[in-house]
Design a protein around this motif. Structure first.
Motif, PDB file in Angstrom:
ATOM      1  N   MET A  26       0.834  -1.203   0.000  1.00  0.00           N
ATOM      2  CA  MET A  26       0.000   0.000   0.000  1.00  0.00           C
ATOM      3  C   MET A  26       0.863   1.246   0.000  1.00  0.00           C
ATOM      4  O   MET A  26       0.587   2.212  -0.714  1.00  0.00           O
ATOM      5  N   LYS A  30       1.673   4.548  -3.037  1.00  0.00           N
ATOM      6  CA  LYS A  30       1.634   5.982  -2.827  1.00  0.00           C
ATOM      7  C   LYS A  30       2.982   6.638  -3.111  1.00  0.00           C
ATOM      8  O   LYS A  30       3.122   7.840  -3.017  1.00  0.00           O
ATOM      9  N   LYS A 104      -4.461  13.198   4.712  1.00  0.00           N
ATOM     10  CA  LYS A 104      -3.867  11.870   4.900  1.00  0.00           C
ATOM     11  C   LYS A 104      -4.900  10.802   5.231  1.00  0.00           C
ATOM     12  O   LYS A 104      -4.762   9.637   4.839  1.00  0.00           O
ATOM     13  N   SER A 105      -5.970  11.169   5.924  1.00  0.00           N
ATOM     14  CA  SER A 105      -6.986  10.193   6.325  1.00  0.00           C
ATOM     15  C   SER A 105      -8.083   9.996   5.278  1.00  0.00           C
ATOM     16  O   SER A 105      -8.964   9.160   5.453  1.00  0.00           O
ATOM     17  N   ASN A 107      -9.253   8.658   1.802  1.00  0.00           N
ATOM     18  CA  ASN A 107      -8.806   7.683   0.798  1.00  0.00           C
ATOM     19  C   ASN A 107      -8.818   8.236  -0.616  1.00  0.00           C
ATOM     20  O   ASN A 107      -7.877   8.045  -1.381  1.00  0.00           O
ATOM     21  N   LYS A 108      -9.910   8.910  -0.965  1.00  0.00           N
ATOM     22  CA  LYS A 108     -10.057   9.474  -2.307  1.00  0.00           C
ATOM     23  C   LYS A 108     -10.820  10.787  -2.228  1.00  0.00           C
ATOM     24  O   LYS A 108     -11.818  10.885  -1.515  1.00  0.00           O
ATOM     25  N   GLU A 123      -5.136  10.767  -3.151  1.00  0.00           N
ATOM     26  CA  GLU A 123      -5.309   9.559  -2.356  1.00  0.00           C
ATOM     27  C   GLU A 123      -4.449   9.707  -1.104  1.00  0.00           C
ATOM     28  O   GLU A 123      -3.219   9.796  -1.205  1.00  0.00           O
ATOM     29  N   ASN A 124      -5.100   9.791   0.048  1.00  0.00           N
ATOM     30  CA  ASN A 124      -4.404   9.966   1.338  1.00  0.00           C
ATOM     31  C   ASN A 124      -3.401  11.115   1.298  1.00  0.00           C
ATOM     32  O   ASN A 124      -2.286  11.026   1.797  1.00  0.00           O
ATOM     33  N   THR A 225     -17.515   9.098  -4.316  1.00  0.00           N
ATOM     34  CA  THR A 225     -16.277   9.809  -3.997  1.00  0.00           C
ATOM     35  C   THR A 225     -16.561  11.295  -3.768  1.00  0.00           C
ATOM     36  O   THR A 225     -17.281  11.911  -4.557  1.00  0.00           O
ATOM     37  N   GLN A 273     -16.878   7.821   4.198  1.00  0.00           N
ATOM     38  CA  GLN A 273     -15.787   6.889   3.881  1.00  0.00           C
ATOM     39  C   GLN A 273     -15.870   5.649   4.755  1.00  0.00           C
ATOM     40  O   GLN A 273     -15.652   4.515   4.293  1.00  0.00           O
ATOM     41  N   ASP A 277     -16.143   1.610   3.806  1.00  0.00           N
ATOM     42  CA  ASP A 277     -15.127   0.647   4.252  1.00  0.00           C
ATOM     43  C   ASP A 277     -15.708  -0.541   5.026  1.00  0.00           C
ATOM     44  O   ASP A 277     -15.027  -1.534   5.238  1.00  0.00           O
TER      45      ASP A 277
END
Length: 278
Positions: A26, A30, A104-105, A107-108, A123-124, A225, A273, A277
């Motif tokens: 992962m 990035k 950072k938290s 995802n998209k 992304e993040n 999104t 989000q 998840d």
């Protein structure tokens, strides 16, 4: 008993190793290798003259993005903005920051900047993709604020004019009929509220963003999104990107600006989000 304990230890080590490997994978996704040009300066040239002596597709992609246009419309322009150095990746010629720690938290997320007529995906907190857009004209402005992607279609018909075919359409305001799609980019806000894109960018976002998840026609289980449209365009004034010739950093969007545009929406974005998840 000892054998059972040994097996348990081996399984534990194996599971931890797999988790560690997955995390590394992962993290590697990035890690983007970016090529920065030696310098970023711009000047004007006659469009037809430049096109006649330049056939390199990489250079053309940068020129189209910098001038917020497409292959059909670039030759219709008189003067266009040209970088002195083409050795960098596209994102160095456009205004969005490469990293936004505040995200950072997340995802998209997708941003559309009205004043600079550009978009970016993160992304993040890492910039993944960026490009030009032509948004709503003065008479039909694109609404600003937070939206979520909902339904999409590879080809659909405009609700404004049934003779207009829209490709790689992704709706963000269902009741208003607003979304992004491929359509001509004349090099300024010209749409009837939608977010026009080059075909390659429209197709990228079509595949990258998530659709909503519905329980039935009236009930949304999970939103798509997040999309934030921000800023205002100076209608009636020269195109903002013309400033780049005098000041190459004139349009730069800072990480702090992205944070300010996002702050009031962040809790809601993270809540949605979390639902996706689960």
């Amino acid at each position: 008993m000892q054998k059972t304990a040994l097996i348990a230890i081996i399984l534990y080590v194996f599971i931890c190793s797999c988790k560690h490997q997955n995390q590394n994978n992962m993290d590697n996704k990035k890690t983007l290798v970016r090529k920065q040009p030696k310098n970023i300066t711009f000047h004007f040239e006659k469009s037809k003259e430049w096109l006649a002596k330049n056939t390199d597709n990489v250079k053309l992609d940068i020129i189209l993005a910098v001038n917020r246009t497409d292959k059909t419309n670039i030759s219709k322009m008189d003067s266009i903005i040209i970088p002195a150095d083409f050795t960098g990746d596209l994102e160095f010629y456009l205004p969005f920051p490469l990293e936004v720690p505040y995200l950072k938290s997340v995802n998209k997320i997708i941003y559309f900047s009205y004043p600079t007529q550009t978009f970016a995906t993160y992304e993040n907190g890492i910039l993944i993709h960026t490009g030009p857009t032509n948004m709503g004209r003065k008479k039909d402005p694109t609404p600003t604020g937070l939206f979520y992607t909902n339904w999409k279609a590879e080809k659909t018909t405009s609700t404004f004019n049934d003779e207009w075919d829209l490709y790689w359409n992704f709706n963000i305001a269902n009741k208003l009929g607003i979304g992004w799609h491929q359509y001509q980019l004349p090099g300024y806000p010209a749409s009837h509220s939608c977010l026009r894109l080059q075909e390659k960018d429209a197709k990228y976002l079509y595949n990258w963003a998530d659709q909503w998840i519905l329980k039935d026609d009236e009930t949304i289980l999970v939103k798509g999104t997040p999309v934030i449209v921000f800023g205002s365009y100076p209608f009636g004034e020269p195109k903002p990107w013309l400033q780049l010739v005098q000041s190459p950093k004139a349009l730069n969007i800072s990480a702090d600006e992205i944070e300010q545009a996002t702050k009031s929406y962040l809790n809601g974005i993270l809540s949605e989000q979390k639902k996706r998840d689960l």
